[in-house]
Design a protein around this motif. Structure first.
Motif, PDB file in Angstrom:
ATOM      1  N   ALA A  72      65.665  82.650  18.881  1.00  0.00           N
ATOM      2  CA  ALA A  72      66.194  82.236  20.192  1.00  0.00           C
ATOM      3  C   ALA A  72      65.661  83.172  21.274  1.00  0.00           C
ATOM      4  CB  ALA A  72      67.716  82.276  20.158  1.00  0.00           C
ATOM      5  N   SER A  73      65.232  82.589  22.386  1.00  0.00           N
ATOM      6  CA  SER A  73      64.802  83.409  23.533  1.00  0.00           C
ATOM      7  C   SER A  73      65.803  83.192  24.673  1.00  0.00           C
ATOM      8  CB  SER A  73      63.399  82.993  23.977  1.00  0.00           C
ATOM      9  OG  SER A  73      63.464  81.716  24.558  1.00  0.00           O
ATOM     10  N   LYS A  74      65.582  83.901  25.777  1.00  0.00           N
ATOM     11  CA  LYS A  74      66.540  83.757  26.895  1.00  0.00           C
ATOM     12  C   LYS A  74      66.479  82.355  27.502  1.00  0.00           C
ATOM     13  CE  LYS A  74      63.576  86.196  30.271  1.00  0.00           C
ATOM     14  NZ  LYS A  74      62.677  85.156  30.591  1.00  0.00           N
ATOM     15  N   ASN A  75      65.323  81.680  27.309  1.00  0.00           N
ATOM     16  CA  ASN A  75      65.177  80.340  27.892  1.00  0.00           C
ATOM     17  C   ASN A  75      65.672  79.223  26.974  1.00  0.00           C
ATOM     18  OD1 ASN A  75      64.037  81.161  30.300  1.00  0.00           O
ATOM     19  ND2 ASN A  75      61.995  81.302  29.364  1.00  0.00           N
ATOM     20  N   SER A  76      65.829  79.547  25.675  1.00  0.00           N
ATOM     21  CA  SER A  76      66.148  78.453  24.753  1.00  0.00           C
ATOM     22  C   SER A  76      67.560  77.919  25.015  1.00  0.00           C
ATOM     23  CB  SER A  76      65.988  78.899  23.297  1.00  0.00           C
ATOM     24  OG  SER A  76      66.601  80.115  23.088  1.00  0.00           O
ATOM     25  N   PHE A  77      67.726  76.634  24.689  1.00  0.00           N
ATOM     26  CA  PHE A  77      69.016  75.986  24.873  1.00  0.00           C
ATOM     27  C   PHE A  77      69.928  76.322  23.690  1.00  0.00           C
ATOM     28  CE2 PHE A  77      65.832  73.190  26.837  1.00  0.00           C
ATOM     29  CZ  PHE A  77      66.324  73.100  28.117  1.00  0.00           C
TER      30      PHE A  77
END
Lengths: 249, 256
Positions: free
Chosen positions: B108-113
């Motif tokens: 998971a990244s900061k942009n992932s939902f």
């Protein structure tokens, strides 16, 4: 007729058909004993039968475990190293197709009445269905899932764990329906051919002594073991694949 | 700034000794946030082009770049999401677990939902714990698209995501997809056989024929696009233009 009722009908029918056959054929009890006599033998000879049943079960389970270890190792090796599969396949087909009687005779000459010889028989009779099914299951992955994994840059382990393993599981469990019950049959046959212990030996000995009651008792135990093995696999299958049930279930 | 760049891309397959030219000298650039539809008859090279952009096929000739990187490296950086025509879902995982699977692999990244939130936004709040065989065709495709975009890739590649659905579901899901992409602003290349779907969704329509780009039609419809737009004169005029372009190169129209 639903499945459970069919099983109940079968279990109840066996002593009825058996008793009718005894009456109708009029054979002496040392050839066709009535159910009551066999039940008496089961009770009176219980420690003797239990001792040999344990031996048979140990041999079957040990051989089955080793067969699993061999089959799983080979299936994984074949998946990631196809030259090895190409090399090993003719050997496996050759080994698989050696007549069972020949293998037994060779084992009697080379190993005698040892646990190893019976282990080899059980392994030879059970490893191939597991290997063939598992190998096929690991390769029967939907191509679109492999494409998805490639785009996500999944590692080989992630592809195995998330995609190949779930795909192979139905094939693997199906193989055990054959192999687990087969391991018990193989152990009994190997004892029948060259042993002084186990249910196979009990069958052979009671036959020679015209003790049909013990022969039939041993047969009932063999059937119960095989059916128990089959039901165990089915129970595990229903737990593993509980997700396959429809919403209405 | 261009996000997808295809320069003189060619692809040749060998099939039983015959050489098949699937693509020949294709040039196509997609700007950031742009939504481009590929339309054309079966076998014209649309899927091959998409698979090359996704790094699933190597071009015989030419260059492909996703954010100035080769597709394989862009995949490595988790910048690409693909929704295939056949849903790429694991049968033994629920809808939620299937979407989560993408994040388990990419991280998971900061942009992932958040998978749960994404499925709720996709109207699958009540069905997220169902297995694929318990979902309808439209639900399956929404989960399929959620799997492709949950890690918020810069590029979305959609290969006829609604191809197996009936017209009513297709129209409904097309409108839904447009709303989703209006919010996420992801650069999207999608294949369709449906002219109205292409006109409704895309900012440009690329008409392909025999492995080449035959026409590029800009879609200058007002934004945001609403259902009423489908019956407007501008929409129908564009639909007719696309139909003529397809007929001109192939001697026949598209499926719809």
């Amino acid at each position: 007729m639903n499945k459970r009722l069919a099983v109940v009908v079968m279990v109840l029918s066996i002593p009825v058909v058996w008793s009718v056959a005894v009456k109708a054929l009029g054979l002496p009890s040392f050839i066709l004993p009535p159910p009551g006599l066999v039940l008496t033998a089961l009770r009176d000879e219980s420690s003797y039968l239990l001792q040999h049943t344990q031996i048979t079960l140990n041999e079957a389970l040990m051989g089955y475990l080793v067969a699993n270890a061999i089959s799983i190792s080979l299936a994984l090796s074949f998946l990631y190293c196809s030259p090895l599969e190409n090399f090993a396949t003719p050997w496996l087909i050759f080994i698989r197709n050696i007549p069972f009687v020949t293998v037994s005779s060779i084992l009697v000459i080379t190993m005698g009445d040892s646990p190893a010889s019976k282990l080899v028989i059980v392994i030879l009779m059970t490893f191939y269905p597991i290997l063939a099914n598992l190998s096929k299951g690991l390769k029967s992955v939907k191509p679109v899932l492999l494409d998805r994994m490639q785009v996500l840059h999944a590692s080989r382990w992630q592809i195995f764990r998330h995609i190949r393993l779930p795909s192979a599981l139905p094939y693997f469990v199906a193989a055990h329906e054959i192999s687990f019950t087969g391991s018990i049959v193989a152990a009994i046959v190997s004892e029948y051919m060259f042993s002084r212990k186990g249910l196979g030996y009990v069958i052979l000995y009671s036959m020679a002594q015209y003790r049909a009651d013990i022969l039939y008792a041993a047969t009932l135990i063999c059937c119960s073991l095989s059916i128990g093995a089959y039901l165990t696999v089915k129970l595990i299958e229903s737990r593993i694949f509980a997700w396959k049930r429809d919403l209405r279930d | 700034m261009s996000v997808i760049e295809l320069r003189q891309v060619s692809k040749t397959f060998c099939n039983n000794g015959d050489t098949v030219h699937a693509l020949g000298g294709v040039d196509l650039t997609l700007a950031e946030g742009e939504l481009v539809a590929l339309i054309g008859p079966s076998g014209c090279g649309k899927t091959t082009l998409l698979r090359i952009a996704a790094g699933l096929e190597q071009p015989t000739d030419g260059n492909v770049a996703i954010n100035n990187r080769p597709p394989a490296k862009a995949c490595c950086a988790h910048q690409v999401g693909v929704a295939f025509q056949q849903p790429a879902l694991v049968d033994s995982l629920t809808a939620l677990q299937n979407v989560q699977l993408t994040l388990d692999i990419t991280g998971a990244s900061k942009n992932s939902f958040l998978p749960r939130e994404l499925l709720e936004r996709f109207g699958l709040g009540d069905s997220m714990h169902r297995y694929p065989h318990q979902l309808s065709g439209g639900m399956l495709q929404r989960v399929n698209i959620a799997c492709a975009m949950v890690h918020h890739p810069a590029v979305l590649l959609l290969d006829e995501p609604f191809g197996a659905l009936d017209d009513m579901n297709r129209e409904h899901l097309g409108e839904w997809l447009r709303q989703v992409l209006d919010k996420t602003r992801q650069t999207t290349l999608f294949i369709t056989h449906s002219r109205p779907e292409a006109v409704y969704l895309a900012k440009r329509i690329v008409v392909m024929s025999r492995g080449r780009i035959a026409a590029i039609i800009p879609v200058d419809l007002p934004e945001p696009r609403t259902r009423q737009l489908r019956t407007s004169d501008a929409f129908l005029r564009l639909d007719a233009i696309v139909n003529r372009a397809v007929e001109a190169v192939n001697g026949g129209g598209t499926d719809k």
